[in-house]
Design an enzyme around this catalytic site. Structure first.
Site, mmCIF file in Angstrom:
data_model
loop_
_atom_site.group_PDB
_atom_site.id
_atom_site.type_symbol
_atom_site.label_atom_id
_atom_site.label_comp_id
_atom_site.label_asym_id
_atom_site.label_seq_id
_atom_site.Cartn_x
_atom_site.Cartn_y
_atom_site.Cartn_z
ATOM 1 N N CYS A 99 49.902 31.308 34.993
ATOM 2 C CA CYS A 99 49.832 32.399 33.940
ATOM 3 C C CYS A 99 50.669 33.747 33.735
ATOM 4 O O CYS A 99 51.403 33.327 33.127
ATOM 5 C CB CYS A 99 48.803 32.724 33.676
ATOM 6 S SG CYS A 99 46.803 32.108 33.371
ATOM 7 N N ARG A 100 51.451 33.835 34.974
ATOM 8 C CA ARG A 100 52.076 35.118 35.362
ATOM 9 C C ARG A 100 53.598 34.021 34.959
ATOM 10 O O ARG A 100 54.338 34.398 33.648
ATOM 11 C CB ARG A 100 52.782 35.429 36.671
ATOM 12 C CG ARG A 100 51.490 36.481 36.648
ATOM 13 C CD ARG A 100 52.272 36.671 38.086
ATOM 14 N NE ARG A 100 50.743 37.675 38.862
ATOM 15 C CZ ARG A 100 50.572 37.851 40.110
ATOM 16 N NH1 ARG A 100 51.389 37.409 40.853
ATOM 17 N NH2 ARG A 100 49.157 38.258 40.239
ATOM 18 N N THR B 104 45.755 36.895 37.498
ATOM 19 C CA THR B 104 45.951 37.659 38.977
ATOM 20 C C THR B 104 47.091 35.740 38.753
ATOM 21 O O THR B 104 46.870 35.327 40.284
ATOM 22 C CB THR B 104 45.193 37.715 39.925
ATOM 23 O OG1 THR B 104 44.109 36.753 39.857
ATOM 24 C CG2 THR B 104 44.574 38.860 40.484
ATOM 25 N N CYS B 105 46.895 34.863 38.020
ATOM 26 C CA CYS B 105 47.331 33.395 37.834
ATOM 27 C C CYS B 105 48.491 33.905 38.157
ATOM 28 O O CYS B 105 49.282 33.953 37.342
ATOM 29 C CB CYS B 105 46.437 32.846 37.019
ATOM 30 S SG CYS B 105 47.001 31.244 36.772
ATOM 31 N N ASP B 106 49.247 32.469 38.994
ATOM 32 C CA ASP B 106 50.778 32.843 39.580
ATOM 33 C C ASP B 106 51.331 31.716 37.719
ATOM 34 O O ASP B 106 52.597 31.791 37.630
ATOM 35 C CB ASP B 106 50.890 32.206 40.275
ATOM 36 C CG ASP B 106 51.366 32.840 41.440
ATOM 37 O OD1 ASP B 106 50.753 34.235 40.463
ATOM 38 O OD2 ASP B 106 50.433 32.693 42.656
#
Length: 105
Positions: free
Chosen positions: A12-13, A8-10
Site C-alpha cells: 500500500c505504501r 503498515t502495508c508495504d
C-alpha cells in the site's frame, strides 16, 4: 481516486507513493463502505479475501465459512490490498497490470 489499504502495508505504501494525490483510507481505522465491498466482491470474487494473511490463518475453521462480506466487516484486514477505486473503475492489488491500470486513470 481512493486507495483502501493499511498504513503498515508495504504494498500500500508503494501504491500511495506512485499515485500522487490519491485519497488514502485505512481499512482498520476508516473501514470500507459496504457498497464498495459489495461491488468489489461482485467484480473480484474470492480474490477479494486474502487467504494467505496471518489474520486468515488465525481464524477458527468455523469462522472461515462465513459469508465474505461478513468476514470483511468483522476483519477488514482480510481484504486483499490495495483496493483502488476511481469512479466505476476498481483495481485490486499492485502487480504490474494493476500499476499500469492505475497510471492510466
Amino acid at each position: 481516486m481512493i486507495l483502501y489499504g493499511l498504513k503498515t502495508c508495504d504494498t500500500c505504501r508503494k501504491a500511495r507513493k506512485a499515485l500522487n494525490g490519491v485519497q488514502f483510507m485505512d481499512v482498520r481505522e476508516d473501514g470500507v463502505p459496504s457498497e464498495v465491498l459489495r461491488v468489489a466482491l461482485d467484480r473480484f470474487g474470492d480474490k477479494l479475501l486474502n487467504t494467505r494473511s496471518t489474520t486468515w490463518r488465525d481464524l477458527p475453521e468455523a469462522e472461515r465459512g462465513r459469508a465474505p462480506l461478513d468476514l470483511l466487516a468483522i476483519h477488514p484486514t482480510l481484504m486483499k490490498r490495495p483496493l483502488i477505486v476511481s469512479g466505476e473503475t476498481m483495481i485490486l492489488g499492485w502487480d504490474k497490470a494493476a500499476q499500469q491500470a492505475a497510471e492510466a486513470l
